[in-house]
Scaffold this active site. Structure first.
Site, short mmCIF file in Angstrom:
data_model
loop_
_atom_site.label_atom_id
_atom_site.label_comp_id
_atom_site.label_asym_id
_atom_site.label_seq_id
_atom_site.Cartn_x
_atom_site.Cartn_y
_atom_site.Cartn_z
N GLU A 168 33.08 33.43 33.86
CA GLU A 168 34.33 33.65 33.11
C GLU A 168 34.19 33.36 31.62
O GLU A 168 34.87 34.01 30.83
CB GLU A 168 35.53 32.94 33.75
CG GLU A 168 35.63 31.47 33.55
CD GLU A 168 36.87 30.87 34.23
OE1 GLU A 168 37.92 31.51 34.24
OE2 GLU A 168 36.77 29.73 34.72
N GLU A 195 32.28 27.18 42.23
CA GLU A 195 32.96 26.86 40.97
C GLU A 195 31.99 27.00 39.79
O GLU A 195 32.37 27.49 38.72
CB GLU A 195 33.54 25.44 41.06
CG GLU A 195 34.23 24.92 39.82
CD GLU A 195 35.42 25.76 39.37
OE1 GLU A 195 35.83 26.67 40.10
OE2 GLU A 195 35.90 25.52 38.25
N LYS A 205 45.48 32.35 31.20
CA LYS A 205 45.54 31.01 31.79
C LYS A 205 46.47 30.98 32.99
O LYS A 205 46.14 30.38 34.01
CB LYS A 205 46.03 30.02 30.72
CG LYS A 205 46.11 28.58 31.20
CD LYS A 205 44.74 28.00 31.47
CE LYS A 205 44.80 26.59 32.02
NZ LYS A 205 43.52 26.22 32.65
N ASN A 245 57.84 39.34 30.21
CA ASN A 245 56.66 38.92 30.97
C ASN A 245 56.86 39.36 32.40
O ASN A 245 57.97 39.21 32.94
CB ASN A 245 56.51 37.40 30.97
CG ASN A 245 56.09 36.85 29.64
OD1 ASN A 245 55.92 37.60 28.69
ND2 ASN A 245 55.94 35.54 29.56
N GLY A 246 55.81 39.85 33.04
CA GLY A 246 55.92 40.26 34.44
C GLY A 246 55.78 41.77 34.55
O GLY A 246 55.27 42.43 33.66
N TRP A 302 49.71 40.51 27.44
CA TRP A 302 48.49 40.72 28.22
C TRP A 302 48.74 42.01 28.98
O TRP A 302 49.60 42.06 29.86
CB TRP A 302 48.28 39.54 29.15
CG TRP A 302 46.97 39.53 29.88
CD1 TRP A 302 45.78 39.04 29.41
CD2 TRP A 302 46.72 40.00 31.21
NE1 TRP A 302 44.80 39.18 30.37
CE2 TRP A 302 45.35 39.77 31.48
CE3 TRP A 302 47.50 40.59 32.18
CZ2 TRP A 302 44.76 40.11 32.68
CZ3 TRP A 302 46.92 40.94 33.39
CH2 TRP A 302 45.55 40.69 33.63
N HIS A 319 19.54 35.28 54.99
CA HIS A 319 20.19 36.40 55.68
C HIS A 319 20.47 37.56 54.73
O HIS A 319 21.22 38.47 55.07
CB HIS A 319 21.48 35.93 56.36
CG HIS A 319 21.24 34.86 57.38
ND1 HIS A 319 20.63 35.12 58.59
CD2 HIS A 319 21.48 33.53 57.37
CE1 HIS A 319 20.52 33.99 59.28
NE2 HIS A 319 21.03 33.00 58.55
N LYS A 369 32.67 29.47 36.67
CA LYS A 369 32.73 28.98 35.28
C LYS A 369 31.79 29.79 34.40
O LYS A 369 32.14 30.20 33.31
CB LYS A 369 32.32 27.50 35.19
CG LYS A 369 33.33 26.49 35.64
CD LYS A 369 34.44 26.21 34.66
CE LYS A 369 35.65 27.04 34.93
NZ LYS A 369 36.47 26.76 36.07
N CYS A 406 51.20 36.92 29.36
CA CYS A 406 52.10 37.08 28.22
C CYS A 406 52.82 35.78 27.88
O CYS A 406 53.08 34.96 28.74
CB CYS A 406 53.16 38.13 28.53
SG CYS A 406 52.49 39.68 29.10
N ARG A 443 47.15 31.19 26.76
CA ARG A 443 47.48 31.90 27.99
C ARG A 443 46.69 33.19 28.12
O ARG A 443 46.60 33.76 29.21
CB ARG A 443 48.98 32.20 28.02
CG ARG A 443 49.85 30.97 28.12
CD ARG A 443 51.30 31.30 27.85
NE ARG A 443 51.88 32.13 28.88
CZ ARG A 443 52.61 31.68 29.89
NH1 ARG A 443 52.84 30.40 30.00
NH2 ARG A 443 53.12 32.50 30.78
#
Ligand code: M6R
Length: 617
Positions: free
Chosen positions: A495, A488, A612, A100-101, A74, A511, A492, A2, A27
């Site tokens: 996402e 990584e 973000k 926010n939160g 968000w 394995h 990438k 948010c 964000r």
């Protein structure tokens, strides 16, 4: 996650709010809204979807006032729709809030409000109801006092921003475990969840600390604690300007940030050596160190705590610290750390890595360690962020603002930061002579030029992305420093392109995971020259024998052998040190994900469901 912006004292506050929200778009969010306070009524417009939808609604129904607050949400509690979008107004229409939160005890608080009717499914709305009730209980309207009383009832993490009908020139904000910045410039008062929203107005800002509450007016701001006693926020000057937060001709922030890596790495390496007082060989130093070197000499174990991409940088950090400083290192997903029984004591060094410095999982893990008196060093990009302030020592990466959700330049500078920390610990503990440290630093100084060469591979990578953009499943394999880069690369790709991707230690394939290989499966193998190269070649042959198409990321020293076994080889320059190799080898993977995602028409900078800065657990 948010975003919040509040403005008071500007003729057209809404225009400024929308511009601020636009700068916070990166964000990640799923709905947006605005409330204005003109002293006659609080007027709210909020919409699910992107800011464009809110802009259209505001065009149809303009709001005019000199005070207002805006929010991008968000979703956590309640689905992303108009009703659950912020701001929320209490039923009497006297107080509005954005949040926010997460307010963890919201259900209990709602129950305490009796039969009050709630207009949303959110945890946040309760804060507006409580503030209205506290205001009504006061002889004189005073939003600051009301908010102080509200926050003393809340549990959880929050940054809250209120306006009240009776105080049309006032915004009151409160912070606990979610970032909040206040500022004042040219007769206008501001607050925001992130400096990006304020940078066009001022670079002089104040970050509220946990438990602080601020009243903002066109005359300035005052900051108090929950008892009303004046307190000092953390004041600082933002060290980047508006240009750094613009696309500057690139199609996407992600592409711009990939191309900024040579400069970002150079900036992170800059001025790391200090001549000791009285002369002698220059020594590596940290930016802010509130630890004495004796304490670092007594360290017998290191925990590196981080999330996502930062965690992968930490995995390279483990290799560097164990190799140079000879201390055992565990790398741990920050969100898991405090829910087990980690063995932490004053001889355990914790290194917390975070681009934003505001990731709640990492902050909470670091403070859990500090509670057990472990010293904490943070490796962060955002100056003045919570993690930077709370740690005993800070090493800043100088990547500049990273806007794209997919982290790129923050990652490569974090690796460089980890190498610096490894060298620093080796220096402090007498494992390396100062001359050895400065020799390795000089070699690392060649990385930016090598990165420029890697970026020249863009055309080749784009062709590969064109060929494989529909590949439903991609496996990334690596060993030693190649493993974090394989992880990584997979992160990438998933996402931003939403394609399934997984990473494995190359030696683990036999394995189990090798069962997934079928003719045409794409396997990306990290195989630069180095001490694990021959093992990688064997692993490549194993997947090749089962029909995989292999894209190898090699280096000048490994390319001849690779060409015999892989379908495609991207050839990187030889890194100036094996542990700097990951800084180079991740770049083609960043470019590959970028080109696959754009080829598939995805929203590269703001991928679905992601934020973000992750300020909730
Ligand atoms: O700000 P932080 O470095 O603490 O963020 C940690 C992760 O959320 C972040 O790296 C995330 O994985 C990125 N979106 C990856 O590109």
């Amino acid at each position: 996650m948010c975003g919040i912006i509040g403005i008071t004292g500007r003729e057209d506050a809404v225009e400024g709010i929308i511009r601020g929200l636009t700068r916070l778009e990166y964000r990640g969010y799923d709905s947006a809204g605005v409330v204005t306070n003109n002293g006659r009524d609080l007027r709210t417009i909020k919409r699910a979807g992107k800011l464009e939808v809110l802009r259209r609604a505001l065009d149809e129904q303009p709001l005019a006032a000199s005070t207002g607050i805006g929010h991008t949400r968000w979703a956590t509690h309640g689905e992303p729709n108009d009703r659950n979008a912020h701001p929320h107004v209490d039923p009497s229409g006297r107080v509005a809030v954005v949040h926010n939160g997460i307010i963890e005890n919201y259900q209990l608080l709602k129950a305490g409000l009796g039969d009050a009717r709630f207009a949303s499914d959110t945890d946040s709305e309760v804060a507006a109801h409580l503030a209205a009730r506290e205001l009504a209980a006061l002889d004189e309207p005073d939003l600051l006092t009301a908010v102080r009383r509200v926050v003393s009832q809340l549990e959880g993490a929050y940054s809250l921003c209120f306006v009240a009908l009776d105080e049309p020139d006032t915004i009151v904000v409160a912070k606990h475990e979610a970032p909040l910045i206040v500022a004042h410039a040219d007769g206008v008062g501001y607050c925001a969840s992130d400096v990006a929203a304020l940078i066009e107005h001022t670079r002089q800002v104040a970050a509220l600390l946990d438990g602080q509450i601020a009243r903002i007016t066109p005359e300035g701001f005052e900051v108090v604690d929950v008892d009303g006693a004046p307190v000092e926020p953390h004041r600082y000057t933002v060290d980047w300007d508006l240009d750094a937060a613009e696309k500057q001709g690139y199609d996407h922030f992600m592409l711009k940030e990939i191309h900024e890596q040579p400069q970002a790495v150079a900036d992170t390496l800059l001025d790391r050596l200090n001549a000791p007082p009285g002369g002698g060989v220059p020594r590596l130093h940290l930016d802010e160190l509130r630890l004495d070197e004796g304490e670092l000499r007594r360290i017998d174990k290191v925990f590196i705590l981080a999330c996502g991409t930062s965690l992968h940088a930490g995995m390279v950090g483990k290799l560097a610290i164990e190799h140079w400083a000879g201390i055992p290192v565990d790398v741990e997903v920050a969100s898991e750390f405090r829910y087990r029984d980690p063995i932490v004591d004053p001889h355990t060094l914790v290194i917390a890595i975070s681009q934003s410095g505001e990731t709640i999982d990492t902050i909470a893990a670091a403070s859990h360690a500090r509670d057990q008196r472990a010293p904490v060093i943070s490796l962060v990009n955002v100056v003045g962020s919570t993690l930077a302030r709370q740690a005993d020592g800070v090493l800043y990466t100088h990547a500049g603002p990273e806007v794209a959700v997919a982290s790129t330049k923050a990652f490569t500078t974090q690796i460089v930061g980890c190498l610096l920390l490894g060298l620093y610990l080796a220096q402090v503990r007498g494992r390396m002579y100062a001359t050895e440290v400065s020799d390795i630093l000089a070699r690392l100084g060649q990385v930016p030029a090598a990165l420029e060469q890697v970026l020249d591979l863009d055309g080749e990578v784009r062709e590969l992305a064109e060929r494989y953009h529909d590949s439903p499943y991609t496996m990334f394999i690596g060993r030693h420093a190649g493993l974090p880069i394989a992880m990584e690369g997979a992160l990438k790709l998933k996402e931003i392109s939403y394609l399934h991707a997984e990473a494995f230690p190359a030696g683990e394939m036999k394995h189990g995971p090798i069962a997934l290989i079928e003719p045409g499966s794409l396997v990306v193998a990290l195989a630069p020259a180095g001490h694990v190269f021959t093992k990688m070649v064997s692993n490549i042959q194993e997947v090749k024998a089962r029909g995989a198409a292999v894209l190898a990321i090699g280096s000048q020293g490994s390319v001849v052998a690779l060409k015999e076994h892989a379908d495609h080889v991207l050839t990187l320059p030889e890194p100036p040190h094996e542990l700097a190799g990951p800084v180079l080898s991740v770049v083609p993977l960043q470019l590959f994900s970028y080109h696959v995602a754009t080829r598939r028409g995805e929203d590269v900078d703001q991928p679905r469901n992601l934020a973000k800065t992750v300020t909730v657990e």
